[in-house]
Design an enzyme around this catalytic site. Sequence first.
Site, PDB file in Angstrom:
ATOM      1  N   HIS A 136       0.758   4.383   3.846  1.00  0.00           N
ATOM      2  CA  HIS A 136       0.022   5.218   2.948  1.00  0.00           C
ATOM      3  C   HIS A 136       0.235   6.554   2.983  1.00  0.00           C
ATOM      4  O   HIS A 136       0.519   7.427   1.757  1.00  0.00           O
ATOM      5  CB  HIS A 136      -1.178   4.461   3.624  1.00  0.00           C
TER       6      HIS A 136
ATOM      7  N   SER B 193       1.061  -1.034   0.467  1.00  0.00           N
ATOM      8  CA  SER B 193       0.067  -0.101   0.596  1.00  0.00           C
ATOM      9  C   SER B 193       0.589   1.249  -0.400  1.00  0.00           C
ATOM     10  O   SER B 193       0.898   2.749  -0.635  1.00  0.00           O
ATOM     11  CB  SER B 193      -0.625  -0.152   1.186  1.00  0.00           C
TER      12      SER B 193
END
Length: 295
Positions: free
Chosen positions: A246, A200
């Site tokens: 993230h 991610s």
Amino acid sequence: MDHAASSSQDAMSLPGCYRHPDRETGIRCTRCERPICPDCMVNASVGFQCPDCARGGSGTGHAPYAARPRTLAGGTVAADPRLVTKVLIAVNLAVFLVQLSVGDRFTERFEMLGQAYVPVLRSVHGIAQGEWYRLLTPMFLHGSYIHILFNMLSLWWLGAPLEAALGRARYLALYFTSGLAGSALTYLIAAPNQPSLGASGAIFGLFGATAVLMRRLNYDMRPIIALLVINLIFTFGWSNIAWQAHIGGLVAGVITGYAMVHAPRRHRALVQYGTCAVVLVAVVVITLLRTAQLT
């Protein structure tokens, strides 16, 4: 005064056409980048080409330029502009199969971990113990079928167009720089015994670079912004998600992506890879600072 004005005028003058030096022009061939006047412009799919490149460079001595078209970021146009993305997806799937086959012992050996006692390994492990590879290896690990499914779909949707726009080397530099930045921020902020894994961080870097690229091309920004907002809602709305990875990946992707698509032509490679190097230096500094806190 007259001499100064003359020098200023010379500095601001446009280059002459490579075939007609007495004709000033602000247009350059999209392939070889030589200046061309209106009489020498040949319409191409993007911009204009000089007559030599339009003919494939025959008889001009400039065939190497015509044979090497460049991407927007200056990379070489490959026969398969999505090959690296396909390889990254294949590697992630292969590693996931290994996780399923070997079990937790494999995952716990390579997931992102600051410092903790690992029962399966019966010892203290983590980045603080010198296992710096844990900044990289989690980018290829996933915790469930849903986890890897969404990440690989995102990698294909975002990565394939970016690879085509940047070129393979620049795309890889962006991907790994973003992923490492995400791991470093996780190591700095998250609890040291909190493991994390997933691609991610790198994929959020692709989000950031895609937004920069779309802005550069004057595309409608609303779709990518909406998609990014939805992903950020999931990031902060669901438990057990390493939001630090993230955000770290997103910030690194925006910075690196901006350098990739806005670097001046004259020093393009230096600016692009220099920016990647600066981000990686920041990763090293963050890792050293956090390690000093934990040891």
